[in-house]
Motif scaffolding. Sequence first.
Motif, short mmCIF file in Angstrom:
data_model
loop_
_atom_site.label_atom_id
_atom_site.label_comp_id
_atom_site.label_asym_id
_atom_site.label_seq_id
_atom_site.Cartn_x
_atom_site.Cartn_y
_atom_site.Cartn_z
N UNK A 4 0.87 -1.19 0.00
CA UNK A 4 0.00 0.00 0.00
C UNK A 4 0.90 1.24 0.00
N UNK A 5 0.75 2.07 -1.02
CA UNK A 5 1.67 3.18 -1.27
C UNK A 5 0.94 4.48 -0.93
N UNK A 6 1.38 5.17 0.11
CA UNK A 6 0.67 6.36 0.58
C UNK A 6 1.33 7.65 0.06
N UNK A 7 0.52 8.72 0.09
CA UNK A 7 0.97 10.06 -0.34
C UNK A 7 1.55 10.02 -1.76
N UNK A 53 6.13 13.01 4.91
CA UNK A 53 5.06 13.61 5.69
C UNK A 53 3.95 12.63 6.03
N UNK A 54 4.17 11.34 5.83
CA UNK A 54 3.25 10.34 6.36
C UNK A 54 3.55 10.18 7.85
N UNK A 264 3.53 19.83 -0.67
CA UNK A 264 3.13 18.88 -1.73
C UNK A 264 1.68 19.09 -2.18
N UNK A 265 0.95 20.04 -1.57
CA UNK A 265 -0.45 20.26 -1.96
C UNK A 265 -0.61 21.67 -2.53
N UNK A 286 13.32 36.00 1.87
CA UNK A 286 13.08 34.59 2.23
C UNK A 286 12.60 33.86 0.99
N UNK A 287 13.21 32.72 0.72
CA UNK A 287 12.78 31.88 -0.39
C UNK A 287 12.33 30.54 0.19
N UNK A 288 11.14 30.13 -0.18
CA UNK A 288 10.61 28.85 0.31
C UNK A 288 10.33 27.96 -0.90
N UNK A 289 10.84 26.74 -0.86
CA UNK A 289 10.40 25.71 -1.81
C UNK A 289 9.80 24.59 -0.97
N UNK A 290 8.89 23.82 -1.57
CA UNK A 290 8.12 22.89 -0.74
C UNK A 290 8.70 21.48 -0.76
#
Length: 340
Positions: A4-7, A53-54, A264-265, A286-290
């Motif tokens: 079972x593969x989540x996210x 993030x699971x 991721x969303x 400030x630089x943000x990457x997810x």
Amino acid sequence: MKIAFFDTKPYDKPYFDKYGEERGVEFKYYETKLNEDTVELASGADGVCVFVNDTVNAAVIDRLSEMGIKLVALRCAGFNNVDMKSAYGRVHVLRVPAYSPYAVAEHAMAMLLTSVRRIHKAYIRTRDFNFSLSGLCGFDLHGKTVGVVGTGKIGRAFINICQGFGMKVLAYDKYPAELAGCEYVSMEELLARSDVISLHCPLTEETYHLIDGEAIEMCKKGVVILNTSRGALIDAEALLSGIKSRKVGAACLDVYEEESELFFEDFSGHILEDDTLARLISMPNVIVTSHQAFLTEEALSNIAEITVDNIVNFLSNKGCKNELCHRCTGSDGCSGTSLG
Ligand code: NAD
């Protein structure tokens, strides 16, 4: 072998399908993350495959055990989202210790260059036919001092890149190594002497909020802080204060302490509830990457191949060199010990 593969994200499937079909592993893909509410989806599977993030906490491990599932295959290196003590003796935890340190190290440098040369500002300007250079003055990396915290696979790849730019390298690691052209110093000295600080150590109880208000106080004025490791290495509120007081010159964040419900969303069109993140993102420096640093074709292919090999080796009772257990703190080569 059913997993079972989540996210699941669209970019995962081609690679996992390829290696799964080749080696007899069938993946049942779920877009939802694994947590107490979704763990039932794993019913009937031989194992679960999860990402950063699971949630693999005690409650999830209890339920997996009750369902007779003994395998948690992480498709990442970090395992701070797994309750290893609870897993001990009940589920085997496999990970991908290395897949492309270059992917993460190159992303760290990409963020650093973007920040110090104001590329993020210039890109938006020229798209609007604004060719003014006002406010875009940066600084040379050549001759500056970079402090690297954690000199494992990614830290070393980052050091090599920095040395190519002619930077002086200071390093701090709990277990220092012999690295050419790299001066190991205490964490305090690294904070005090570095123009740029880049974090490449794992998140543990010891490294939680490694960069807090006190650490920021010890830094040079104008320090640039990079985090491509795990969000909770930095106290985000303290970072925000450091930016507001002008002590911190810039921050490049690929990870964020409270990222699990956001990254991721697609939340465009929504009101962001996290005021700290919203304020950080609003800052010009400030630089943000997810959590994107791993995302290269090479890394995705290696992640899928190693994860499938881990699963096949484990389920065919060959043991797995990439198994973790809390007693050996996750060092490579721990084979089959998590069931005692
Ligand atoms: P690694 O195990 O090769 O290196 C980690 C280094 O940190 C080791 O040298 C270790 O001795 C050191 N360390 C451990 N505890 C420390 C402490 N208390 N203080 C200072 N140093 C300490 O790991 P790696 O492959 O280089 O990965 C580093 C981290 O990068 C991972 O833990 C993970 O959290 C993160 N990561 C992020 C992404 C991403 O996409 N952003 C991708 C992969 C890994």
